[in-house]
Design an enzyme around this catalytic site. Structure first.
Site, PDB file in Angstrom:
ATOM      1  N   SER A   1       0.857  -1.183   0.000  1.00  0.00           N
ATOM      2  CA  SER A   1       0.000   0.000   0.000  1.00  0.00           C
ATOM      3  C   SER A   1       0.897   1.237   0.000  1.00  0.00           C
ATOM      4  O   SER A   1       1.723   1.402   0.893  1.00  0.00           O
ATOM      5  CB  SER A   1      -0.890  -0.026   1.253  1.00  0.00           C
TER       6      SER A   1
ATOM      7  N   LYS B   1      -1.373  -1.086  -4.260  1.00  0.00           N
ATOM      8  CA  LYS B   1      -2.520  -0.246  -3.885  1.00  0.00           C
ATOM      9  C   LYS B   1      -1.997   1.166  -3.694  1.00  0.00           C
ATOM     10  O   LYS B   1      -0.961   1.368  -3.079  1.00  0.00           O
ATOM     11  CB  LYS B   1      -3.138  -0.792  -2.595  1.00  0.00           C
TER      12      LYS B   1
ATOM     13  N   LYS C   1      -2.984   5.197  -2.527  1.00  0.00           N
ATOM     14  CA  LYS C   1      -3.928   6.065  -1.834  1.00  0.00           C
ATOM     15  C   LYS C   1      -4.344   7.174  -2.791  1.00  0.00           C
ATOM     16  O   LYS C   1      -3.501   7.718  -3.525  1.00  0.00           O
ATOM     17  CB  LYS C   1      -3.250   6.675  -0.604  1.00  0.00           C
TER      18      LYS C   1
ATOM     19  N   ASP D   1      -7.336   3.311  -2.773  1.00  0.00           N
ATOM     20  CA  ASP D   1      -7.965   3.461  -1.452  1.00  0.00           C
ATOM     21  C   ASP D   1      -8.151   4.945  -1.171  1.00  0.00           C
ATOM     22  O   ASP D   1      -7.185   5.700  -1.119  1.00  0.00           O
ATOM     23  CB  ASP D   1      -7.068   2.825  -0.375  1.00  0.00           C
TER      24      ASP D   1
ATOM     25  N   GLU E   1     -11.388   1.201  -2.637  1.00  0.00           N
ATOM     26  CA  GLU E   1     -11.607   0.975  -1.209  1.00  0.00           C
ATOM     27  C   GLU E   1     -12.148   2.237  -0.537  1.00  0.00           C
ATOM     28  O   GLU E   1     -11.606   3.324  -0.724  1.00  0.00           O
ATOM     29  CB  GLU E   1     -10.254   0.580  -0.603  1.00  0.00           C
TER      30      GLU E   1
ATOM     31  N   ASP F   1     -13.753  -0.671   4.087  1.00  0.00           N
ATOM     32  CA  ASP F   1     -12.757  -0.800   5.152  1.00  0.00           C
ATOM     33  C   ASP F   1     -13.346  -0.146   6.408  1.00  0.00           C
ATOM     34  O   ASP F   1     -14.027  -0.808   7.204  1.00  0.00           O
ATOM     35  CB  ASP F   1     -11.448  -0.127   4.681  1.00  0.00           C
TER      36      ASP F   1
ATOM     37  N   LYS G   1      -9.632  -6.007   8.979  1.00  0.00           N
ATOM     38  CA  LYS G   1      -8.495  -5.710   9.851  1.00  0.00           C
ATOM     39  C   LYS G   1      -8.909  -6.147  11.249  1.00  0.00           C
ATOM     40  O   LYS G   1      -9.889  -5.621  11.776  1.00  0.00           O
ATOM     41  CB  LYS G   1      -8.189  -4.209   9.853  1.00  0.00           C
TER      42      LYS G   1
ATOM     43  N   GLY H   1      -4.160  -3.909   6.548  1.00  0.00           N
ATOM     44  CA  GLY H   1      -3.117  -3.681   7.549  1.00  0.00           C
ATOM     45  C   GLY H   1      -3.175  -2.287   8.117  1.00  0.00           C
ATOM     46  O   GLY H   1      -3.860  -1.403   7.582  1.00  0.00           O
TER      47      GLY H   1
HETATM   48  O1  OSB Z   1      -6.841   2.369   4.859  1.00  0.00           O
HETATM   49  O2  OSB Z   1      -5.908   0.509   4.586  1.00  0.00           O
HETATM   50  C1  OSB Z   1      -5.905   1.624   5.082  1.00  0.00           C
HETATM   51  C2  OSB Z   1      -2.608   2.196   6.931  1.00  0.00           C
HETATM   52  C3  OSB Z   1      -3.047   2.898   8.026  1.00  0.00           C
HETATM   53  C4  OSB Z   1      -4.378   3.209   8.137  1.00  0.00           C
HETATM   54  C5  OSB Z   1      -5.278   2.818   7.136  1.00  0.00           C
HETATM   55  C6  OSB Z   1      -4.843   2.098   6.051  1.00  0.00           C
HETATM   56  C7  OSB Z   1      -3.474   1.820   5.926  1.00  0.00           C
HETATM   57  C8  OSB Z   1      -2.886   1.142   4.779  1.00  0.00           C
HETATM   58  C9  OSB Z   1      -1.573   0.444   4.989  1.00  0.00           C
HETATM   59  O3  OSB Z   1      -3.338   1.197   3.663  1.00  0.00           O
HETATM   60  C10 OSB Z   1      -1.641  -1.020   4.927  1.00  0.00           C
HETATM   61  C11 OSB Z   1      -0.385  -1.649   5.476  1.00  0.00           C
HETATM   62  O4  OSB Z   1       0.556  -1.838   4.705  1.00  0.00           O
HETATM   63  O5  OSB Z   1      -0.323  -1.920   6.693  1.00  0.00           O
HETATM   64 MG    MG Z   2      -8.217   1.262   3.648  1.00  0.00          MG
END
Ligand code: OSB
Ligand code: MG
Length: 372
Positions: free
Chosen positions: A138, A164, A166, A191, A216, A241, A265, A293
């Site tokens: 991510s 992925k 953001k 995301d 997402e 999520d 999660k 994560g």
């Molecule tokens: O939205 O998935 C999310 C990290 C912190 C808070 C929210 C998110 C995330 C990630 C990172 O996208 C995922 C990872 O590599 O742990």
């Molecule tokens: Mg997310």
């Protein structure tokens, strides 16, 4: 299996991230969390991680709210009684509204103890079948698209097979278009961390051209209703999520067709038992499901890997290797990426990694111990 806890220790960790992580809700260079160490009367030790962060940005929970809830309301109950099983723990914390990350942190450490006592790995004890899980990475919002493309290339070279990115308003269509021009065939998803509203439907609709695995949490962090409206308009699958906080929310989201996919999660949903329940709901109702994560240390990561080893996980997971996040992780061995873009599922009893106590202490800024 009965569990009798005699000591709990909390560590507030503040660890530097290798590179900053920016989402639509903010930018961070430091990983904050609470490491939980639980001892039972027979000398077994369970480790876990409360994934609440420094501030209430992803959810309302923070290290300090979680510290408060576990210290004042959960640990005293835990030290007072013997539990017949982990279901009893879930019942015990039911009167506490919300605070899922706090609840999950303690629950998961109990799973480590139960697994170790049964001489089984975490994966085995929850019914996991895979010996390797598909890893994804991510990537946060960057200074410019050129920088992002370079970072994507780096991770692809390392062996990650799913990317992925953001997104947020103004950092979206152009970004995805450029990624697709450079990497036409990679598994790609986006995301939004709740950065859009239904008024942005036109922009979101443009994503349909780029063959994304999913988008997402495009809309409000608590919403399932607008997502069900948006879903009718998009071809790109919608994954929730933030909105899915408990099995109850998953059930309702499925009932009104809010999403095609759920990102589980364990911290967000209150632990492993709730994660398994949401997983089963997804499987029964034909939704996609994968494990997300929260930039976990090697300790929290073990629980993600165990969940991702369930046989019907249907997408790559936000579970990268330790060295994607940290110069040095606080576990031994660190989590490593195999050449085929997977991470191996440990088969040792419990979480499957040892705690590097020196590294743990190095980044600990506060501790508290509870005994009975
Ligand atoms: O939205 O998935 C999310 C990290 C912190 C808070 C929210 C998110 C995330 C990630 C990172 O996208 C995922 C990872 O590599 O742990
Ligand atoms: Mg997310």
């Amino acid at each position: 299996m009965a569990i009798e806890v005699c000591r709990v220790k909390l560590y507030w960790l503040k660890m530097p991230l290798k590179r900053f992580f920016e989402t639509s809700f903010g930018k961070t260079l430091w990983k904050h969390c609470i490491v939980v160490e639980i001892n039972d009367v027979d000398g077994y030790t369970g480790w876990s991680e409360i994934v609440a962060g420094e501030g209430p940005w992803y959810s309302y929970e923070t290290v300090e709210t979680a510290w408060h809830i576990v210290s004042k309301y959960i640990i005293p109950l835990l030290l007072k009684r013997k539990l017949e099983n982990i279901d009893e723990y879930i019942e015990m914390v039911k009167p506490i509204r919300g605070h899922n990350m706090a609840k999950a942190g303690i629950e998961m450490a109990l799973w480590d103890i139960v697994a170790k006592r049964s001489r089984k790995s975490l994966s085995q004890i929850i019914g996991g079948k895979r010996d390797r899980i598909v890893s994804g990475v991510s990537i946060g919002i960057q200074r410019d698209i050129k920088t992002l493309l370079k970072i994507i290339e780096e991770y692809l070279i390392q062996g990650y097979s799913r990317i992925k990115v953001k997104i947020k308003p103004k950092w979206d269509i152009d970004v995805v278009k450029n990624i697709r021009e450079s990497f036409p065939d990679i598994m790609l998803q986006v995301d939004a961390n709740a950065a859009y509203t239904l008024n942005d439907t036109k922009v979101l609709k443009k994503m349909d051209k780029y063959n994304l695995l999913m988008i997402e949490q495009p809309l409000y962090y608590d919403d399932i209703i607008d997502h069900s409206k948006l879903r009718k308009k998009l071809d790109t699958p919608i994954c929730l999520d933030e909105s899915i906080k408990t099995p109850y929310h998953a059930e309702k989201a499925i009932e009104i067709n809010s999403c095609d996919i759920i990102n589980i999660k364990p911290g967000r949903v209150g632990g492993i038992i709730n994660s398994l329940e949401i997983y089963n709901l997804c499987v029964r109702n034909g939704l996609g499901v994968w494990i997300g994560g929260m930039l976990e240390t090697g300790i929290g990561r073990a629980y993600l890997v165990a969940l991702a080893s369930l046989s019907k996980i249907s997408y790559p997971n936000d579970i990268s290797a330790s060295n994607r996040y940290f110069e040095k992780d606080i576990v031994d061995p660190e989590w490593r990426l195999n050449k085929d873009g997977t991470i191996s599922v440990p088969d040792k009893p419990g979480i499957g990694v040892n705690i590097d106590i020196d590294e743990l202490n190095k980044w600990t800024i506060k501790v508290n111990k509870f005994t009975n």
